[in-house]
Each structure stands twice: as C-alpha cells, then as structure tokens.
Design an enzyme around this catalytic site. Structure first.
Site, PDB file in Angstrom:
ATOM      1  N   ARG A  56      15.514  55.281  98.436  1.00 58.39           N
ATOM      2  CA  ARG A  56      17.048  55.607  99.197  1.00 58.39           C
ATOM      3  C   ARG A  56      18.020  56.268  98.076  1.00 58.39           C
ATOM      4  O   ARG A  56      18.929  56.435  98.456  1.00 58.39           O
ATOM      5  CB  ARG A  56      17.507  54.248  99.754  1.00 58.39           C
TER       6      ARG A  56
ATOM      7  N   ARG B  36      20.466  46.308 116.834  1.00 55.44           N
ATOM      8  CA  ARG B  36      20.684  45.640 115.425  1.00 55.44           C
ATOM      9  C   ARG B  36      21.984  45.580 114.935  1.00 55.44           C
ATOM     10  O   ARG B  36      23.112  46.122 115.480  1.00 55.44           O
ATOM     11  CB  ARG B  36      20.152  46.522 114.647  1.00 55.44           C
TER      12      ARG B  36
ATOM     13  N   ARG C 257      19.753  52.918 120.494  1.00 58.54           N
ATOM     14  CA  ARG C 257      18.620  52.265 120.038  1.00 58.54           C
ATOM     15  C   ARG C 257      18.464  51.019 120.304  1.00 58.54           C
ATOM     16  O   ARG C 257      19.460  50.198 119.948  1.00 58.54           O
ATOM     17  CB  ARG C 257      18.346  52.661 118.436  1.00 58.54           C
TER      18      ARG C 257
ATOM     19  N   LYS D  81      12.148  58.375 111.469  1.00 57.00           N
ATOM     20  CA  LYS D  81      11.082  58.053 110.120  1.00 57.00           C
ATOM     21  C   LYS D  81      10.171  57.129 110.701  1.00 57.00           C
ATOM     22  O   LYS D  81       8.855  57.105 110.530  1.00 57.00           O
ATOM     23  CB  LYS D  81      11.834  57.422 108.949  1.00 57.00           C
TER      24      LYS D  81
ATOM     25  N   ARG E 267      26.695  53.692 107.665  1.00 56.74           N
ATOM     26  CA  ARG E 267      25.309  53.925 106.918  1.00 56.74           C
ATOM     27  C   ARG E 267      25.033  55.521 106.932  1.00 56.74           C
ATOM     28  O   ARG E 267      24.261  56.042 105.969  1.00 56.74           O
ATOM     29  CB  ARG E 267      24.220  53.416 108.069  1.00 56.74           C
TER      30      ARG E 267
HETATM   31  P1  ADP Z   1      17.740  52.823 109.107  1.00 61.33           P
HETATM   32  O1  ADP Z   1      17.009  53.935 108.233  1.00 61.33           O
HETATM   33  O2  ADP Z   1      17.711  52.913 110.588  1.00 61.33           O
HETATM   34  O3  ADP Z   1      18.973  52.904 108.468  1.00 61.33           O
HETATM   35  P2  ADP Z   1      16.417  50.802 107.719  1.00 61.33           P
HETATM   36  O4  ADP Z   1      15.726  49.888 108.710  1.00 61.33           O
HETATM   37  O5  ADP Z   1      15.401  51.862 106.872  1.00 61.33           O
HETATM   38  O6  ADP Z   1      17.332  51.344 108.653  1.00 61.33           O
HETATM   39  O7  ADP Z   1      17.258  49.879 106.704  1.00 61.33           O
HETATM   40  C1  ADP Z   1      18.423  48.877 107.109  1.00 61.33           C
HETATM   41  C2  ADP Z   1      19.015  48.313 105.998  1.00 61.33           C
HETATM   42  O8  ADP Z   1      18.230  47.874 105.170  1.00 61.33           O
HETATM   43  C3  ADP Z   1      19.715  49.557 105.200  1.00 61.33           C
HETATM   44  O9  ADP Z   1      20.998  49.897 105.906  1.00 61.33           O
HETATM   45  C4  ADP Z   1      19.892  48.943 104.018  1.00 61.33           C
HETATM   46  O10 ADP Z   1      20.951  47.857 104.000  1.00 61.33           O
HETATM   47  C5  ADP Z   1      18.636  48.410 103.812  1.00 61.33           C
HETATM   48  N1  ADP Z   1      17.432  49.122 103.023  1.00 61.33           N
HETATM   49  C6  ADP Z   1      16.425  49.693 103.684  1.00 61.33           C
HETATM   50  N2  ADP Z   1      15.695  50.145 102.502  1.00 61.33           N
HETATM   51  C7  ADP Z   1      16.173  50.398 101.557  1.00 61.33           C
HETATM   52  C8  ADP Z   1      16.125  51.047 100.402  1.00 61.33           C
HETATM   53  N3  ADP Z   1      15.053  51.716  99.862  1.00 61.33           N
HETATM   54  N4  ADP Z   1      17.204  50.680  99.424  1.00 61.33           N
HETATM   55  C9  ADP Z   1      18.490  49.975  99.627  1.00 61.33           C
HETATM   56  N5  ADP Z   1      18.523  49.347 100.915  1.00 61.33           N
HETATM   57  C10 ADP Z   1      17.634  49.482 101.842  1.00 61.33           C
END
Ligand code: ADP
Ligand code: ZN
Length: 215
Positions: free
Chosen positions: A88, A162, A127, A13, A173
C-alpha cells in the site's frame, strides 16, 4: 498465479481476488481482513492497528511487513496467492521485493484495477460486510444485497457497515490512496510488471488477467 491487485478502496480487489481463488486454488491474502480479524480477536496486533484503521489511516509499514513475512511462508501460498490491499506504500513495495527474492518467489504481475471515482464513492457508501471475522463476505445494499436483509447468506452473522465506511472516513481513505498508494502504479510499471484494466465488472477484470497469463 501470483498477483498483486492494485486499486482504490472499492475498486473491487476483494471481489476479484475471491473469484480468482476458484480458478486454480491460489489463496487470497487481504491485509485488511487479517487486520480486522486481529481487532475482533483483541490481539496485540489488533490493539496496535485499530486506531489507525478507524480513522482511515494506514497501519505502520513495520506491522504490515511482519504480517506478510509470516503469511507468505505458510504452505497454502505454494500454489499461488492474490495480494489484496498489500503493498500500500512505496516502502512496503520495496520491502516486498526484497522479501520475495529472499523466499525465491516470482510474481506474475501487478494488476491495476482502474475504476472512476464516482463509481468508487457510490460503491463504498452502499457496501456492507459480514461481521464474522472468519467470513467477511461482501454485499452491496443496491446491487448485491444478502437474501435476508442484514444477515449473511454464507454464515448467518449480521451484515454491517464497516466503521471506516462513514462518509468522512471514506473520503480520508481515498485521499490516503491517492497520496500513498497510487505511486505504486509507477513503481510496478518501471518493474515491467503492470497491467491496467479499466473495468467496472469483476468478470471483465478476470478475463483480462486470464488473457495476460496465457500470453
Ligand atoms: P479498502 O481497500 O477497502 O480500503 P482494506 O480492507 O484493504 O480496505 O483495509 C482496511 C484498512 O486496513 C485500511 O484503511 C488500513 O487502515 C488498513 N490496511 C490494510 N492493508 C494495509 C496495508 N498494506 N498497509 C497499511 N494499512 C493497511
Ligand atoms: Zn458471513
């Protein structure tokens, strides 16, 4: 363009969003980047979010909606935006729908980037991310390493794994994605807004989006 990018962690994404910003000046809005920035800055938001993020759990919907309600009203969103990592959960999607009505904004579509699980697992474990919260460039030790090992090409900061990209946190996740986020595919399908792209290259995903936008 005004798009939602859906897909498991590691589906690409962020990479697709960054490339799409080059096309028409739409901005990338990554809730993950915003949250990591807040954690680094030690702000209230960061303090509230950190423990959830380190475990690979979702941050509570209220915190996220607070961020997005403000962010979507910033002037740079007028030209368009790519929502990367938001919504999400079903409640976030429902709240977003109301918020967009309130702001008078119409989305073009939700793009489901569908990538096989083995590709996702391999990508996440290899990554690496720039540790500078203002940059957060993404690398991959196998397919896209920085020119100088461990150093960001763009800003010179250390490139790191990370905290939520240990094996245990990655698998958590992915479970969270399947339980909480995958239902959004059906949600946007019902809204008549969904396109699904089965593609493992960002170029192919972008080509599919362009084709749909032109149709
Ligand atoms: P990825 O898509 O690689 O899991 P992100 O960078 O999008 O990682 O998100 C990292 C973390 O931030 C998630 O595991 C969650 O804890 C939090 N997070 C990000 N966006 C949201 C969202 N829309 N709702 C709830 N938690 C979020
Ligand atoms: Zn950097």
């Amino acid at each position: 363009m005004k798009l939602i990018l859906l897909g498991a962690p590691g589906a690409g994404k962020g990479t697709v969003a960054k490339q799409l910003t080059q096309l028409d000046g739409s901005v990338q809005i990554s809730t993950g980047d915003i949250l990591r920035g807040a954690v680094q800055a030690g702000s209230d938001l960061g303090k509230q979010a950190k423990a959830f993020m380190d475990r690979g759990d979702l941050v509570p919907d209220e915190l996220i909606m607070g961020i997005m309600e403000k962010r979507l009203q910033d002037p740079d969103c007028k030209q368009g935006f790519l929502l990367d990592g938001f919504p999400r959960t079903i409640p976030q999607a429902e709240d977003l729908k109301k918020l967009l009505v309130k702001l008078g904004i119409k989305l073009d579509m939700a793009v489901n980037i569908d990538v096989p699980r083995n590709v996702i697992l391999d990508r996440l474990s290899t990554r690496r991310t720039c540790s500078n919260s203002k940059c957060q460039a993404i690398y991959n030790v196998k397919s896209m390493p920085p020119k100088k090992e461990g150093i960001c090409d763009k800003c010179g900061s250390p490139v790191v794994q990370r905290e939520d990209e240990t094996e245990a946190a990655i698998s958590h996740r992915l479970d969270t994605y399947n339980k909480k986020t995958a239902p959004l595919i059906g949600f946007y399908e019902k809204e008549g807004m969904l396109i699904t792209v089965n593609a493992t290259s960002s170029e192919a995903v972008i080509a599919a989006i362009k084709k749909k936008l032109a149709a």
